[in-house]
Design an enzyme around this catalytic site. Structure first.
Site, PDB file in Angstrom:
ATOM      1  N   SER A  12       6.757 -34.533 -11.102  1.00 38.62           N
ATOM      2  CA  SER A  12       7.571 -35.618 -10.548  1.00 38.62           C
ATOM      3  C   SER A  12       7.677 -35.534  -9.035  1.00 38.62           C
ATOM      4  CB  SER A  12       8.973 -35.590 -11.161  1.00 38.62           C
ATOM      5  OG  SER A  12       9.610 -34.343 -10.878  1.00 38.62           O
ATOM      6  N   ALA A  85       5.283 -26.843  -8.281  1.00 42.29           N
ATOM      7  CA  ALA A  85       6.748 -26.910  -8.198  1.00 42.29           C
ATOM      8  C   ALA A  85       7.320 -25.741  -7.408  1.00 42.29           C
ATOM      9  CB  ALA A  85       7.343 -26.918  -9.607  1.00 42.29           C
ATOM     10  N   SER A  86       8.246 -26.061  -6.482  1.00 41.83           N
ATOM     11  CA  SER A  86       8.984 -25.044  -5.734  1.00 41.83           C
ATOM     12  C   SER A  86      10.149 -25.732  -5.034  1.00 41.83           C
ATOM     13  CB  SER A  86       8.092 -24.365  -4.698  1.00 41.83           C
ATOM     14  OG  SER A  86       8.763 -23.272  -4.098  1.00 41.83           O
ATOM     15  N   SER A 127       2.252 -22.434   1.247  1.00 36.01           N
ATOM     16  CA  SER A 127       2.632 -23.202   2.430  1.00 36.01           C
ATOM     17  C   SER A 127       2.170 -22.488   3.694  1.00 36.01           C
ATOM     18  CB  SER A 127       4.155 -23.370   2.465  1.00 36.01           C
ATOM     19  OG  SER A 127       4.584 -23.953   3.682  1.00 36.01           O
ATOM     20  N   TYR A 133       4.875 -17.659  10.600  1.00 35.40           N
ATOM     21  CA  TYR A 133       6.239 -17.423  11.068  1.00 35.40           C
ATOM     22  C   TYR A 133       6.533 -15.921  11.169  1.00 35.40           C
ATOM     23  CZ  TYR A 133       7.111 -22.354  10.282  1.00 35.40           C
ATOM     24  OH  TYR A 133       7.044 -23.721  10.349  1.00 35.40           O
ATOM     25  N   TYR A 158      13.715 -21.108   3.261  1.00 39.16           N
ATOM     26  CA  TYR A 158      12.548 -21.741   2.642  1.00 39.16           C
ATOM     27  C   TYR A 158      11.279 -20.998   3.014  1.00 39.16           C
ATOM     28  CZ  TYR A 158       8.718 -24.957   1.806  1.00 39.16           C
ATOM     29  OH  TYR A 158       7.517 -25.498   1.395  1.00 39.16           O
ATOM     30  N   LYS A 162       8.673 -19.075   0.309  1.00 38.26           N
ATOM     31  CA  LYS A 162       7.248 -19.328   0.115  1.00 38.26           C
ATOM     32  C   LYS A 162       6.431 -18.057   0.353  1.00 38.26           C
ATOM     33  CE  LYS A 162       5.841 -22.795  -0.919  1.00 38.26           C
ATOM     34  NZ  LYS A 162       5.734 -23.477  -2.235  1.00 38.26           N
ATOM     35  N   PRO A 187      -0.492 -25.663   2.640  1.00 44.77           N
ATOM     36  CA  PRO A 187      -0.405 -26.869   3.472  1.00 44.77           C
ATOM     37  C   PRO A 187       0.632 -26.729   4.586  1.00 44.77           C
ATOM     38  CG  PRO A 187       0.167 -27.320   1.161  1.00 44.77           C
ATOM     39  CD  PRO A 187       0.178 -25.850   1.355  1.00 44.77           C
ATOM     40  N   PHE A 222       4.426 -29.962  14.715  1.00 43.02           N
ATOM     41  CA  PHE A 222       4.067 -29.867  13.303  1.00 43.02           C
ATOM     42  C   PHE A 222       2.560 -29.917  13.126  1.00 43.02           C
ATOM     43  CE2 PHE A 222       8.245 -31.882  13.197  1.00 43.02           C
ATOM     44  CZ  PHE A 222       8.884 -31.185  12.194  1.00 43.02           C
TER      45      PHE A 222
END
Length: 350
Positions: A12, A85-86, A127, A133, A158, A162, A187, A222
């Protein structure tokens, strides 16, 4: 091979729905896991917006990242699994474990169930957050050999979730994966055509720019990738023998500032982008705003930082050829207009 059954977790969601679209278009049978089977109609509606009537080629399984229940049934009979999903919270959670535990433990639940069911390969959606980071700034672009330091000063919940989830996945494969293969997609910010009003956090940036909800542009940079190209990378990672045991950075090109994104919207969309601000805001104003806005607090560590990455590996190994930054940005805004999700839209989507 077309006709094989493939599980997509989180069908979804924004990325998950596009992965399902491409699998169906390629002739696969698809099962998708959702937290509640009540979302079946919603997923089918999204696929129709994407031009596909799924019919009986798509089935649903109820499973949640926080529970073992349902996962063995979800993976039964599947040749491949895409674990998309995450949790991705729009605001800083009260405790980082609210995000870390379901991301890490959920990935392990899916991998264990896939191994036990004899699945050939899992493609995990990680990700860029697991790559770029918690490290000193560097002139060379970040690539798949880089790993985020989860204890770094700029690492929020977050990003840590990941990183720890992907690390746990690779550790599982190395220690107890058996014959199960793993490939990972990393991504950057995922843009592109939304299929429903319930869109991703990254698309919210374009929506807020188009609606004039931001007084100006924070000094944030970004990496961008179109969701259709993320789904395409998933497809390539699923079947390409060279993708086994590899991670792939998914980005279209150079990192862009929010001001550059705003100018692309202005240039391509004319009057429809009349509310888009192009003024770049000084950092001190953003820090003042963060005092009363938890969402703004999340971006503070990234002000002024540019962390370019490279897609050379994906192009070389997978033959991946992504759309441009500009195409992804414009497609995002156009989809928001089509769905009636902007202030100036003729009508709001139901």
């Amino acid at each position: 091979m077309a006709g094989e059954l493939v599980l997509v977790t989180g069908g979804s969601g924004f990325v998950g729905s596009h992965v399902i679209l491409q699998l169906l278009n390629a002739g696969y049978q698809v099962r998708t896991s959702v937290r509640s089977l009540k979302r079946e109609g919603e997923v089918r509606d999204m696929l129709r917006v994407g031009g596909v009537e799924a019919g009986d080629r798509l089935s649903f399984a109820a499973a949640d990242l926080t529970s073992d229940a349902g996962w063995s049934e979800a993976v039964a009979g599947c040749t491949y699994v895409h674990h998309v999903a995450s949790p991705f919270p729009p605001e800083i959670p009260k405790h980082e474990d609210e995000v870390i535990i379901p991301a890490r433990d959920g990935a392990l639940r899916v991998l264990k169930a896939a191994r036990d069911a004899g699945v050939k390969r899992v493609v995990l959606t990680s990700s860029y957050a697991a790559i770029g980071y918690g490290q000193p700034e560097q002139k060379a672009p970040f690539d798949e050999t880089n790993w985020t330091d989860p204890n770094g000063d700029d690492v929020r919940a977050y990003v840590k979730s990941k990183t720890l989830a992907e690390r746990a996945a690779w550790d599982f494969i190395a220690r107890e994966g058996g014959a199960l293969e793993l490939s990972v997609v990393n991504p950057v910010a995922v843009l592109g055509p939304a299929l429903a009003p319930d869109y991703s956090t990254s698309i919210m940036l374009i929506q807020r720019l188009m609606d004039g909800a931001m007084p100006g542009c924070p000094r944030l940079y970004f990496g961008i990738v179109d969701v259709r190209d993320v789904a395409d990378m998933h497809m390539r990672c699923m079947t390409n023998p060279a993708a086994k045991g590899e991670r792939f950075l998914a980005l279209a090109g150079e990192f862009l500032s929010i001001a550059q994104i705003a100018r692309i919207l202005k240039r391509n969309l004319g009057a429809a982008a009349k509310r888009v601000p192009t003024l770049e805001l000084p950092d001190f104003l953003i820090r003042m705003a963060a005092r009363n806005d938890p969402a703004v607090q999340q971006i503070l560590p990234e002000l002024g930082k540019r962390k370019d990455g490279t897609n050379a590996k994906a192009k070389r190994v997978l033959g991946w050829a992504p759309r441009s930054n500009e195409e992804a940005i414009v497609a995002t805004a156009e989809s928001l207009m089509r769905l009636g999700l902007l202030k100036d839209s003729p009508k709001k989507a139901a």
